[in-house]
Design a protein around this motif. Structure first.
Motif, PDB file in Angstrom:
ATOM      1  N   LEU A  41      -0.969   4.474   7.443  1.00 15.81           N
ATOM      2  CA  LEU A  41       0.258   3.682   7.407  1.00 15.81           C
ATOM      3  C   LEU A  41       1.442   4.514   6.936  1.00 15.81           C
ATOM      4  O   LEU A  41       1.303   5.422   6.097  1.00 15.81           O
ATOM      5  CB  LEU A  41       0.062   2.467   6.510  1.00 15.81           C
ATOM      6  CG  LEU A  41      -0.744   1.335   7.159  1.00 15.81           C
ATOM      7  CD1 LEU A  41      -1.266   0.371   6.115  1.00 15.81           C
ATOM      8  CD2 LEU A  41       0.094   0.611   8.196  1.00 15.81           C
ATOM      9  N   LYS A  42       2.598   4.176   7.485  1.00 13.28           N
ATOM     10  CA  LYS A  42       3.846   4.869   7.180  1.00 13.28           C
ATOM     11  C   LYS A  42       4.861   3.871   6.631  1.00 13.28           C
ATOM     12  O   LYS A  42       4.763   2.668   6.933  1.00 13.28           O
ATOM     13  CB  LYS A  42       4.414   5.508   8.444  1.00 13.28           C
ATOM     14  CG  LYS A  42       3.466   6.449   9.156  1.00 13.28           C
ATOM     15  CD  LYS A  42       4.068   6.919  10.470  1.00 13.28           C
ATOM     16  CE  LYS A  42       3.122   7.851  11.218  1.00 13.28           C
ATOM     17  NZ  LYS A  42       3.705   8.303  12.513  1.00 13.28           N
ATOM     18  N   PRO A  43       5.842   4.325   5.872  1.00 14.07           N
ATOM     19  CA  PRO A  43       6.865   3.390   5.378  1.00 14.07           C
ATOM     20  C   PRO A  43       7.544   2.615   6.503  1.00 14.07           C
ATOM     21  O   PRO A  43       7.894   1.438   6.313  1.00 14.07           O
ATOM     22  CB  PRO A  43       7.842   4.308   4.658  1.00 14.07           C
ATOM     23  CG  PRO A  43       7.003   5.452   4.185  1.00 14.07           C
ATOM     24  CD  PRO A  43       5.995   5.664   5.281  1.00 14.07           C
TER      25      PRO A  43
ATOM     26  N   VAL B 297       0.846  -1.187   0.000  1.00 15.52           N
ATOM     27  CA  VAL B 297       0.000   0.000   0.000  1.00 15.52           C
ATOM     28  C   VAL B 297       0.882   1.238   0.000  1.00 15.52           C
ATOM     29  O   VAL B 297       2.092   1.156   0.198  1.00 15.52           O
ATOM     30  CB  VAL B 297      -0.936   0.029   1.222  1.00 15.52           C
ATOM     31  CG1 VAL B 297      -1.903  -1.139   1.198  1.00 15.52           C
ATOM     32  CG2 VAL B 297      -0.137   0.045   2.522  1.00 15.52           C
ATOM     33  N   GLN B 298       0.248   2.380  -0.192  1.00 17.73           N
ATOM     34  CA  GLN B 298       0.964   3.649  -0.150  1.00 17.73           C
ATOM     35  C   GLN B 298       0.831   4.284   1.226  1.00 17.73           C
ATOM     36  O   GLN B 298      -0.106   3.975   1.977  1.00 17.73           O
ATOM     37  CB  GLN B 298       0.416   4.593  -1.214  1.00 17.73           C
ATOM     38  CG  GLN B 298       0.685   4.135  -2.633  1.00 17.73           C
ATOM     39  CD  GLN B 298       0.254   5.149  -3.668  1.00 17.73           C
ATOM     40  OE1 GLN B 298      -0.651   5.949  -3.422  1.00 17.73           O
ATOM     41  NE2 GLN B 298       0.898   5.129  -4.821  1.00 17.73           N
ATOM     42  N   ALA B 299       1.752   5.147   1.544  1.00 19.01           N
ATOM     43  CA  ALA B 299       1.689   5.876   2.807  1.00 19.01           C
ATOM     44  C   ALA B 299       0.345   6.584   2.937  1.00 19.01           C
ATOM     45  O   ALA B 299      -0.137   7.187   1.968  1.00 19.01           O
ATOM     46  CB  ALA B 299       2.830   6.879   2.902  1.00 19.01           C
ATOM     47  N   GLY B 300      -0.249   6.467   4.111  1.00 16.30           N
ATOM     48  CA  GLY B 300      -1.547   7.071   4.364  1.00 16.30           C
ATOM     49  C   GLY B 300      -2.718   6.126   4.170  1.00 16.30           C
ATOM     50  O   GLY B 300      -3.840   6.420   4.610  1.00 16.30           O
ATOM     51  N   ASP B 301      -2.474   4.988   3.520  1.00 17.48           N
ATOM     52  CA  ASP B 301      -3.538   4.010   3.294  1.00 17.48           C
ATOM     53  C   ASP B 301      -3.820   3.211   4.559  1.00 17.48           C
ATOM     54  O   ASP B 301      -3.128   3.346   5.578  1.00 17.48           O
ATOM     55  CB  ASP B 301      -3.148   3.063   2.159  1.00 17.48           C
ATOM     56  CG  ASP B 301      -3.248   3.718   0.800  1.00 17.48           C
ATOM     57  OD1 ASP B 301      -2.760   3.113  -0.184  1.00 17.48           O
ATOM     58  OD2 ASP B 301      -3.798   4.840   0.704  1.00 17.48           O
TER      59      ASP B 301
END
Length: 124
Positions: free
Chosen positions: A86-88, A12-16
């Motif tokens: 979510l964050k890396p 997913v991408q950051a923020g998802d």
């Protein structure tokens, strides 16, 4: 004993957001305290969240507070980890663990049963 299986991981991408599931077989998960741990490459396994078998207590790592939520559905024999924003640095293999009862819910050695893990990858 109880067998655990995780699902719901992905890229997913950051923020998802993602929702991980920990499903149990052989025994009722309602009998166990359950926790989520994660392990990133080259790092030690770290505690994420835990929930008591009585529903009365939940515990979160500082990194998870305000973003993650642990819950359980005993009718479905499943514990969930809802992960938002979510964050890396959340990238890791997430594993659920269970024990009949523990006084150390944040410590991996307090758990007897483990799932195989599910990969969560968060891109920036």
């Amino acid at each position: 004993q109880v067998q655990l299986g995780e699902s719901g991981g992905g890229l997913v991408q950051a923020g998802d957001s993602l929702r991980l599931s920990c499903a149990a077989s052989l025994r009722a998960l309602s009998m166990y305290d359950v926790a989520w741990f994660r392990q990133a490459p080259g790092k030690e396994r770290e505690f994420v969240a835990a929930i008591s078998r009585t529903f009365t207590n939940t515990y979160y790592a500082d990194s998870a507070k305000g973003r993650f939520a642990i819950s359980r559905d005993n009718a479905k024999n499943t514990v969930y980890l809802q992960m938002n924003s979510l964050k890396p640095e959340d990238t890791a293999v997430y594993s659920c663990a269970a024990v009949y009862s523990t006084r150390n819910p944040t410590t991996p050695t307090g758990y007897d049963y483990w799932g195989q893990g599910t990969q969560v990858t968060v891109s920036s």
